[in-house]
Design a protein around this motif. Structure first.
Motif, PDB file in Angstrom:
ATOM      1  N   ARG A  90      50.926  -4.199  15.241  1.00  0.00           N
ATOM      2  CA  ARG A  90      50.359  -2.862  15.433  1.00  0.00           C
ATOM      3  C   ARG A  90      49.097  -2.887  16.265  1.00  0.00           C
ATOM      4  O   ARG A  90      48.861  -1.980  17.068  1.00  0.00           O
ATOM      5  N   ARG A 179      44.539  15.831  14.418  1.00  0.00           N
ATOM      6  CA  ARG A 179      44.131  14.472  14.773  1.00  0.00           C
ATOM      7  C   ARG A 179      44.913  13.881  15.939  1.00  0.00           C
ATOM      8  O   ARG A 179      44.522  12.867  16.479  1.00  0.00           O
ATOM      9  N   LYS A 189      45.781   2.845  16.134  1.00  0.00           N
ATOM     10  CA  LYS A 189      44.564   2.792  15.319  1.00  0.00           C
ATOM     11  C   LYS A 189      43.389   2.726  16.300  1.00  0.00           C
ATOM     12  O   LYS A 189      42.649   1.734  16.352  1.00  0.00           O
ATOM     13  N   TYR A 194      39.211   8.196  14.503  1.00  0.00           N
ATOM     14  CA  TYR A 194      38.481   8.301  13.243  1.00  0.00           C
ATOM     15  C   TYR A 194      37.265   9.202  13.411  1.00  0.00           C
ATOM     16  O   TYR A 194      37.031  10.108  12.606  1.00  0.00           O
ATOM     17  N   GLU A 225      49.823  13.503   8.644  1.00  0.00           N
ATOM     18  CA  GLU A 225      49.264  12.469   7.762  1.00  0.00           C
ATOM     19  C   GLU A 225      48.259  13.139   6.832  1.00  0.00           C
ATOM     20  O   GLU A 225      47.996  14.333   6.948  1.00  0.00           O
ATOM     21  N   THR A 228      43.190   9.282   6.189  1.00  0.00           N
ATOM     22  CA  THR A 228      43.622   8.102   6.937  1.00  0.00           C
ATOM     23  C   THR A 228      44.771   7.429   6.200  1.00  0.00           C
ATOM     24  O   THR A 228      44.822   6.216   6.061  1.00  0.00           O
ATOM     25  N   LEU A 249      50.607   7.403  12.675  1.00  0.00           N
ATOM     26  CA  LEU A 249      50.452   5.965  12.530  1.00  0.00           C
ATOM     27  C   LEU A 249      51.574   5.392  11.668  1.00  0.00           C
ATOM     28  O   LEU A 249      51.891   5.925  10.605  1.00  0.00           O
ATOM     29  N   GLY A 251      52.356   3.262   9.215  1.00  0.00           N
ATOM     30  CA  GLY A 251      51.624   2.530   8.185  1.00  0.00           C
ATOM     31  C   GLY A 251      52.459   1.455   7.504  1.00  0.00           C
ATOM     32  O   GLY A 251      53.643   1.647   7.239  1.00  0.00           O
ATOM     33  N   VAL A 252      51.802   0.348   7.200  1.00  0.00           N
ATOM     34  CA  VAL A 252      52.476  -0.757   6.503  1.00  0.00           C
ATOM     35  C   VAL A 252      52.792  -0.339   5.059  1.00  0.00           C
ATOM     36  O   VAL A 252      53.855  -0.667   4.520  1.00  0.00           O
ATOM     37  N   THR A 253      51.890   0.410   4.443  1.00  0.00           N
ATOM     38  CA  THR A 253      52.121   0.856   3.070  1.00  0.00           C
ATOM     39  C   THR A 253      53.279   1.851   3.033  1.00  0.00           C
ATOM     40  O   THR A 253      54.156   1.777   2.159  1.00  0.00           O
ATOM     41  N   THR A 295      46.499   1.047   3.087  1.00  0.00           N
ATOM     42  CA  THR A 295      46.024  -0.238   2.599  1.00  0.00           C
ATOM     43  C   THR A 295      44.814  -0.112   1.672  1.00  0.00           C
ATOM     44  O   THR A 295      44.722  -0.800   0.655  1.00  0.00           O
TER      45      THR A 295
HETATM   46  C1  LIG Z   1      45.406   7.257  10.354  1.00  0.00           C
HETATM   47  C2  LIG Z   1      46.007   6.324   9.366  1.00  0.00           C
HETATM   48  N1  LIG Z   1      47.190   6.614   8.826  1.00  0.00           N
HETATM   49  C3  LIG Z   1      47.778   5.803   7.932  1.00  0.00           C
HETATM   50  C4  LIG Z   1      47.187   4.618   7.535  1.00  0.00           C
HETATM   51  C5  LIG Z   1      47.895   3.731   6.544  1.00  0.00           C
HETATM   52  O1  LIG Z   1      48.329   2.570   7.195  1.00  0.00           O
HETATM   53  P1  LIG Z   1      48.489   1.198   6.385  1.00  0.00           P
HETATM   54  O2  LIG Z   1      49.429   1.487   5.277  1.00  0.00           O
HETATM   55  O3  LIG Z   1      49.050   0.242   7.383  1.00  0.00           O
HETATM   56  O4  LIG Z   1      47.131   0.821   5.902  1.00  0.00           O
HETATM   57  C6  LIG Z   1      45.959   4.253   8.100  1.00  0.00           C
HETATM   58  C7  LIG Z   1      45.290   2.992   7.785  1.00  0.00           C
HETATM   59  O5  LIG Z   1      44.975   2.604   6.738  1.00  0.00           O
HETATM   60  C8  LIG Z   1      45.354   5.128   9.012  1.00  0.00           C
HETATM   61  O6  LIG Z   1      44.162   4.823   9.552  1.00  0.00           O
END
Ligand SMILES: Cc1ncc(COP(=O)(O)O)c(C=O)c1O
Ligand SMILES: Cc1ncc(COP(=O)(O)O)c(C=O)c1O
Lengths: 356, 356
Positions: A90, A179, A189, A194, A225, A228, A249, A251-253, A295
């Motif tokens: 990413r 955003r 990212k 931000y 979203e 964040t 984004l 996201g990994v989660t 995360t």
């Molecule tokens: C804008 C945004 N969306 C979603 C996430 C969640 O992504 P992840 O699950 O990879 O942390 C993040 C980061 O934490 C973020 O900055």
């Protein structure tokens, strides 16, 4: 790799039961400079300042992107990263969109593992405890020209992170601010994303909310979203989440939640999440849960949605009833080596002996 | 104000006939730190590095905005700024949107005038020569938390700028990428906006264009800006420019062009500029000129527009026929004290004696 250990380590004064998240830095950091078209030596050095003038392009033109990831210590003191290759991929997607040279995956992974290994004593153990790791890339050339920089720094810094109970929050569904633009950098990212979110969030806080559910900038009719985090909605027993796009984004989660939900045979729909559908479901009481994932807090449960001038309450589910709580536990059990990992998500950080 | 002059000035080795724009820095810079809720002492110090770790919030979360302005030297060696209060106001509009504390106008103006005065020997004199000045504000707290910073730096750095002949350029009308979202930060000189524009611009360059005409992100049917400039279109003898909005930077050059055009009794329409109208005018040969305006090059004339897969040529007007060239001369004559200034735009930088 060049390793220069701190002659003045602070670890002995670190109290894992009482520290401040975000500005307690581990003893070392990783740096690697890009110049003359190539990445130089990967270096582990003591955490500390580097000299930049205010003409540094990173702060002038915002060519900067980052990652956020964690390392976890299990009860035996073994240390694990969680899906680190996703972050390596990413950061390079972000870099490409910002015209920053990509950081080779091997450099990213070697820097990451070495830093976490050498500073493993900084990783607190216990429920929700972890090391929050921040890899980043930014432009370092000093020049007053709005163009792509010729010099960059890849760095990794880290701070111990506490278990923190995330109280349910109220979120405002955005009807004005946004955003991401179509054809913009929302999926990256990117540092600038931000900064752009802070003022709208402050306004939402003044209205009594904790954060914002971002909606599309053209119509404000679709969820994107939340704060964040990526966002999930549960109507009856079906889970909905927006599909990733150039505005969202990846996201990994989020991705992990989707896989865990499938493993539990939950019904999951990845696609447009319409504000009007969510509101209608709240009114007819089929809206069970709305939550954010990322995360930092893993899961943030929402207790109310702000929609226009209305404050719409969400049901309070028990831990057993809540899909959000259930999937969170599934995930954190894997992250912290308290459960099998059929996905192969955990990556052990081996203890190395460094020849210094 | 604290003044600490360089003990090692480089001015004697500066050759105003041969220098590199953008990375030749004048001997001093202005800095002022924000901490504990207030701005500290304004300082003039030698240009040089300041120590930041990679956890500096400015490069992590992009809380950073800047200004671009110029000082001009007339034939008698008098030095003038151009509408500096506009930049002082605009940096604070940008700051507000990025949740950065505003810099008091008096600090901005005092820093600016002192720096330009003390380093006045760095300002080259002659056609198109100037000192390019970069005031900026950025977050300096070192913390890994995506929230508003508690520390900031206000700085002013500057580089001599050359007369440079801006050759006519080809511009691509964007049909996918965009620089601003509704409810976003397009009107701000936010650092992140520039990074976001580099990759699309690189792609346009690969297609044979020099820069991009940004269009609205929802429909790509309306002109917004061009590269890092505001955009003007002339159809027959009427000049059109988009009205400023939350998506468009309120340029000082744009505003000056509008006032100069009115003084010449030219017909000016400030409002929506539709891509389809511009293309239709090109096809029926009523499209006379399209140009960009900004502090850096004052005016950039376009010779061709890229629209979908077409490369549409614009007429080549003589200096006498071109409104763009005429208004550019009106403006630069005022900036460089070669014409009356009925608008009161020029601000003389007085020579002070500093008690050091
Ligand atoms: C804008 C945004 N969306 C979603 C996430 C969640 O992504 P992840 O699950 O990879 O942390 C993040 C980061 O934490 C973020 O900055
Ligand atoms: C995005 C953008 N638009 C327009 C302009 C022109 O503004 P000004 O005339 O104040 O230089 C600039 C800055 O130069 C800019 O960065």
């Amino acid at each position: 790799m060049i390793i220069q250990k701190s002659s003045n380590p602070r670890i002995s004064s670190f109290d894992p039961t009482s520290f401040s998240f975000g500005n307690t830095f581990i003893d070392h950091m990783i740096i690697c400079e890009y110049n003359n078209g190539k990445w130089g030596d990967l270096q582990l050095v003591p955490y500390g300042p580097i000299g930049f003038t205010p003409a540094m392009m990173g702060v002038n033109y915002g060519q900067a992107c980052f990652e956020g990831m964690k390392a976890y210590k299990d009860k035996d003191g073994k240390v694990f990263l969680f899906r680190p290759e996703k972050n390596a991929e990413r950061i390079n997607k972000s870099a490409k969109r910002l015209a920053i040279p990509e950081i080779p995956k091997e450099i990213f992974m070697e820097g990451l593992k070495t830093l976490v290994d050498i500073d493993r004593d900084w990783i607190p153990h216990g429920e929700g405890m972890s090391l929050y790791i921040r890899p980043l890339l930014f432009a370092t050339e000093e020049a007053l020209k709005a163009r792509v920089s010729e010099k960059y720094l890849f760095a990794i810094v880290a701070t111990p992170a506490k278990s923190y109970y995330a109280a349910p929050v109220s979120v405002k569904i955005s009807d004005h601010y946004s955003r991401s633009a179509n054809g913009g950098v929302g999926f990256a990212k990117a540092a600038g994303n931000y900064a752009a979110s802070f003022y709208p969030t402050q306004l939402a806080i003044e209205e009594g909310y904790d954060q914002i559910i971002w909606t599309d900038d053209s119509t404000h009719e679709y969820f994107e979203e939340s704060g964040t985090m990526n966002v999930f909605v549960r109507i009856n027993d079906t889970i909905y989440t927006p599909k990733t796009s150039e505005k969202i984004l990846d996201g990994v989660t989020r991705d992990s939640f989707l896989q865990l939900a499938k493993r539990r045979n939950l019904e999951v729909v990845v696609g447009d999440v319409k504000v009007s559908d969510v509101i209608a479901a709240q009114r007819n009481e089929t809206l069970k849960e709305v939550w954010g994932v990322g995360t930092a807090v893993v899961t943030s449960i929402f207790e109310a949605l702000g929609y226009n001038d209305e404050h719409l309450l969400l049901p309070k589910l028990s831990e057993e009833e809540s899909f959000a709580a259930m999937l969170k536990k599934d995930l954190t059990d894997i992250q912290t080596n308290q459960a099998e990992d059929p996905f192969g998500w955990r990556v052990l950080v081996e203890e190395q002996v460094y020849d210094l």
